[in-house]
Design a protein around this motif. Structure first.
Motif, short mmCIF file in Angstrom:
data_model
loop_
_atom_site.label_atom_id
_atom_site.label_comp_id
_atom_site.label_asym_id
_atom_site.label_seq_id
_atom_site.Cartn_x
_atom_site.Cartn_y
_atom_site.Cartn_z
N THR A 1 0.83 -1.21 0.00
CA THR A 1 0.00 0.00 0.00
C THR A 1 0.86 1.25 0.00
O THR A 1 0.61 2.20 -0.76
CB THR A 1 -0.94 0.00 1.22
OG1 THR A 1 -1.70 -1.20 1.22
CG2 THR A 1 -1.88 1.19 1.17
N PHE A 2 1.89 1.27 0.85
CA PHE A 2 2.80 2.42 0.87
C PHE A 2 3.50 2.56 -0.48
O PHE A 2 3.66 3.68 -1.00
CB PHE A 2 3.82 2.26 2.00
CG PHE A 2 4.78 3.41 2.13
CD1 PHE A 2 4.34 4.72 1.97
CD2 PHE A 2 6.12 3.20 2.41
CE1 PHE A 2 5.23 5.79 2.09
CE2 PHE A 2 7.01 4.25 2.53
CZ PHE A 2 6.57 5.55 2.37
N LYS A 17 9.63 11.01 2.20
CA LYS A 17 10.59 10.82 1.11
C LYS A 17 11.83 10.08 1.58
O LYS A 17 12.34 9.19 0.88
CB LYS A 17 10.99 12.18 0.52
CG LYS A 17 9.85 12.91 -0.18
CD LYS A 17 10.30 14.31 -0.60
CE LYS A 17 9.15 15.12 -1.14
NZ LYS A 17 9.55 16.51 -1.46
N MET A 18 12.32 10.41 2.77
CA MET A 18 13.51 9.74 3.30
C MET A 18 13.27 8.25 3.49
O MET A 18 14.07 7.41 3.05
CB MET A 18 13.91 10.38 4.64
CG MET A 18 14.49 11.77 4.53
SD MET A 18 14.50 12.66 6.13
CE MET A 18 15.47 11.57 7.15
N ILE A 19 12.15 7.90 4.12
CA ILE A 19 11.88 6.49 4.38
C ILE A 19 11.47 5.77 3.09
O ILE A 19 11.84 4.62 2.86
CB ILE A 19 10.78 6.36 5.46
CG1 ILE A 19 11.30 6.94 6.78
CG2 ILE A 19 10.38 4.89 5.65
CD1 ILE A 19 10.28 6.97 7.90
N GLY A 20 10.74 6.46 2.22
CA GLY A 20 10.36 5.87 0.93
C GLY A 20 11.58 5.52 0.11
O GLY A 20 11.67 4.44 -0.48
N PHE A 38 0.91 5.70 9.16
CA PHE A 38 1.19 7.13 9.20
C PHE A 38 1.83 7.60 7.88
O PHE A 38 1.40 8.59 7.28
CB PHE A 38 2.14 7.46 10.35
CG PHE A 38 1.45 7.82 11.64
CD1 PHE A 38 0.67 8.96 11.72
CD2 PHE A 38 1.60 7.03 12.76
CE1 PHE A 38 0.03 9.30 12.91
CE2 PHE A 38 0.98 7.36 13.96
CZ PHE A 38 0.19 8.50 14.03
N LEU A 39 2.85 6.90 7.44
CA LEU A 39 3.58 7.31 6.24
C LEU A 39 2.68 7.28 5.00
O LEU A 39 2.74 8.19 4.16
CB LEU A 39 4.78 6.38 6.02
CG LEU A 39 5.89 6.46 7.08
CD1 LEU A 39 6.89 5.32 6.90
CD2 LEU A 39 6.60 7.81 7.03
N THR A 40 1.84 6.26 4.90
CA THR A 40 0.95 6.16 3.74
C THR A 40 -0.11 7.26 3.77
O THR A 40 -0.47 7.83 2.74
CB THR A 40 0.28 4.78 3.69
OG1 THR A 40 1.26 3.75 3.88
CG2 THR A 40 -0.40 4.55 2.35
N LEU A 41 -0.62 7.57 4.97
CA LEU A 41 -1.59 8.66 5.11
C LEU A 41 -0.96 9.99 4.69
O LEU A 41 -1.57 10.77 3.93
CB LEU A 41 -2.07 8.74 6.56
CG LEU A 41 -3.07 9.85 6.89
CD1 LEU A 41 -4.37 9.67 6.11
CD2 LEU A 41 -3.35 9.89 8.39
#
Length: 636
Positions: free
Chosen positions: A173-174, A333-336, A372-375
């Motif tokens: 999903t992310f 962006k960093m974690i992606g 959280f990140l996906t939201l």
């Protein structure tokens, strides 16, 4: 010959199955007859079946600024596999990219990627985790009442952990949202102006906010708090603000009502500078004492949280939170990039996949963090789409949604927007899901219902509304704890795109569509005002609802013209679906099969290596060893 006990048991089970199946089929025949009547009674008013390519061209030029645009369709894939004492979680997203040209006298022409395995783009990641560590990452296994503790109600044997884990789905999903964001910000000659996603956008937004609602769990069940972005550590307030960082003043999003009022106050202080209570109330046209007192309480609570401070009579947002949104975008962006990029990132916080280094120790990113990140990534997409007029459309197959039957019809009937000529008994006998209701109505009235058709669009917040029977006909309540989703954010509809040439009763499945709301097109005379009694005050809830098929809806005409052009009856498995998403799905499936081959070949190499024989024996599960022995015996 006398039957054995097992034979009698199987015979009884077979009889039960046959009887119950026949009963269900008979019941559905009755339900279908009701669906046939409902079309003539009122449904024909709301099924749009006239679409204009000429009007679509005019809308495309107005919305996109040209008649030839570039599109991207994004779909995802996931896979979970036990690998000795490890669980392997794979998730990825892939896109099909092409162009569509609008014409005044013919349907749009659509180009598709030919060598899509070479030309398609995507991102994916693979996370190997010891099975015993999976419950520490997946909030499925967290205790809902005690942060940081595992639930004792769920069995924790290896197979149950693997079967119930949502880690691969969360990565997928992310990946879908992150890839979509990367595509629309890519600085290329011709940017993406139409973004198609194989997801329900409004449902995802609601799902992510619900799964991140428990503030007490954020630090103990997650790893985002304490991550450094530009020298500033993410804190609890950053995450709280980010959960509803949706701002579009033209749409009135977020609305200044209910629990959103607290967020509205923060955004108002950020955008307009320091304000007193009187100035806030004047800006909102508030003159009742109860709402004024609630604003004062909210201001005091925001001071306690450390988000704002008071100078004299005016309240001001603290400097640290002026750039919260920019900080959260950089975090995504960093974690992606750390999770999906092929290039090493160089940030020492993320030198291990799916982990962050804080105070010298590594911490797993959990599924709470992924929500959280996906939201946040979804909000980043909305922000970009509003800014650059990118048409964002979600398409969902085989949905079990019921909001048209259970919310839209009762609420609009009570408000007098639909003639009340449907008997209660007949309404109760309608199919349970919207898809089956509309599909059966189309099938049984095939001589009257032309394909393609679309239901009139309505606000996605209807899904969370119910009539307030204790008050007037314009009053509504939140379906759960009087909470209503943000209005004027997404609109929903159901569509049917294809019919067989040789049999007009052979029609494609009904699809759920939700798209982003755009102020220049969706805020005309299609706003319906309801009231919600919240905290002792009647608050306005202005929802979007296109009343009948005669109500002009330029964007729906544009979307339906596009989606109708993106079907192909020559591909049976894509009958009535979207070809770009079908291509993206095929790319995703190919990648998934390739990854499974990689896992199987690696496993075969390990099991065939004499030097690793003892390792294989002790690291294999009992089920693995038993299955291997059973397969060997069956082959003999």
């Amino acid at each position: 010959m006398k039957h054995s006990f097992l034979s009698e048991t199987l015979k009884r089970v077979g009889e039960i199955l046959r009887t119950e199946a026949a009963s269900q089929i008979s019941e559905y025949e009755t339900i279908f007859k009701t669906s046939e009547k409902i079309y003539e009674q009122f449904l024909h008013r709301f099924m749009v079946d006239e679409f204009s390519v000429e009007d679509a061209l005019a809308t495309a030029r107005s919305f996109f600024g040209e008649n030839k645009i570039k599109y991207a369709a994004v779909d995802g894939t996931e896979y979970t596999k036990s690998f000795f004492d490890l669980a392997i979680f794979y998730g990825g997203a892939f896109a099909a990219i092409g162009e569509i040209e609008f014409k005044s006298d013919a349907p749009p022409s659509v180009t598709y990627p030919k060598e899509f395995l070479k030309q398609g783009v995507g991102c994916s990641s693979c996370i190997p985790v010891y099975i015993c560590e999976v419950p520490e990452i997946d909030q499925t296994f967290f205790d809902e009442t005690t942060p940081g503790e595992l639930s004792l109600r769920r069995p924790l044997d290896d197979q149950t952990i693997i079967d119930n884990s949502s880690i691969a789905d969360q990565i997928m999903t992310f990946a879908e949202y992150y890839l979509a964001y990367k595509l629309i910000i890519d600085p290329q000659e011709k940017p993406i102006q139409l973004l198609l996603m194989d997801r329900s956008l409004s449902t995802d937004q609601a799902h992510f906010t619900v799964d991140t609602r428990k503030k007490s769990h954020w630090e103990k069940n997650g790893a985002l708090i304490g991550v450094e972005v530009d020298g500033v550590k993410i804190d609890e307030n950053d995450l709280w603000l980010g959960r509803y960082w949706i701002q579009n003043p033209e749409l009135g999003v977020l609305p200044p009502r209910a629990d959103y009022l607290k967020y509205y106050l923060v955004f108002s202080l950020r955008n307009n500078g320091p304000q007193s209570i009187d100035e806030v109330c004047n800006n909102l046209d508030i003159d009742d004492e109860q709402t004024t007192e609630r604003i004062e309480r909210y201001m005091k609570s925001l001071i306690r949280y450390g988000i704002i401070h008071k100078q004299g009579e005016r309240y001001q947002l603290k400097e640290r939170y002026q750039d919260t949104w920019e900080r959260l975008k950089k975090l995504v962006k960093m974690i992606g990039e750390a999770l999906f990029s092929e290039e090493p990132q160089g940030d020492p916080q993320f030198d291990k996949l799916m982990k962050v280094k804080k105070d010298g120790e590594y911490h797993w990113f959990t599924t709470l963090d992924m929500n959280f990140l996906t939201l946040f990534c979804l909000y980043m997409i909305l922000e970009k789409c509003w800014k650059d007029n990118i048409l964002l459309v979600g398409i969902t197959k085989d949905t079990a949604a019921r909001d048209f039957k259970r919310q839209v019809i009762p609420i609009t009937t009570r408000a007098g927007l639909i003639p009340e000529n449907l008997a209660h008994a007949e309404f109760a006998n309608l199919p349970n899901t919207d898809r089956m209701l509309l599909q059966s109505a189309s099938l049984l009235n095939w001589q009257k219902v032309k394909v393609p058709w679309a239901l009139v669009e309505y606000d996605s917040c209807f899904r969370t509304l119910i009539p307030d029977l204790d008050r007037g006909i314009q009053h509504v309540r939140g379906a759960i704890q009087n909470k209503i989703a943000p209005e004027r954010l997404f609109v929903k509809t159901y569509i049917q795109l294809s019919v067989a040439d040789y049999d007009p009763q052979l029609r494609s499945n009904v699809l759920l569509i939700d798209r982003l709301v755009y102020p220049q097109f969706d805020l005309n005379d299609n706003i319906v005002t309801f009231s919600n009694h919240f905290s002792g005050v009647d608050e306005v809830v202005d929802v979007i609802h296109y009343h009948t098929k005669d109500h002009k809806n330029e964007l729906q005409n544009l979307v339906m013209t596009i989606l109708s052009a993106m079907t192909d009856p020559s591909i049976p498995e894509a009958f009535g679906h979207n070809i770009p998403l079908f291509i993206a799905d095929n790319i995703a499936k190919w990648q998934n099969r390739y990854f499974q081959d990689v896992i199987n070949s690696t496993r075969h190499w390990i099991t065939s290596n004499p030097a690793l024989r003892k390792f294989v024996f002790y690291m294999s599960t009992f089920r693995d060893r038993r299955s291997k022995i059973e397969r060997t015996r069956q082959q003999q």
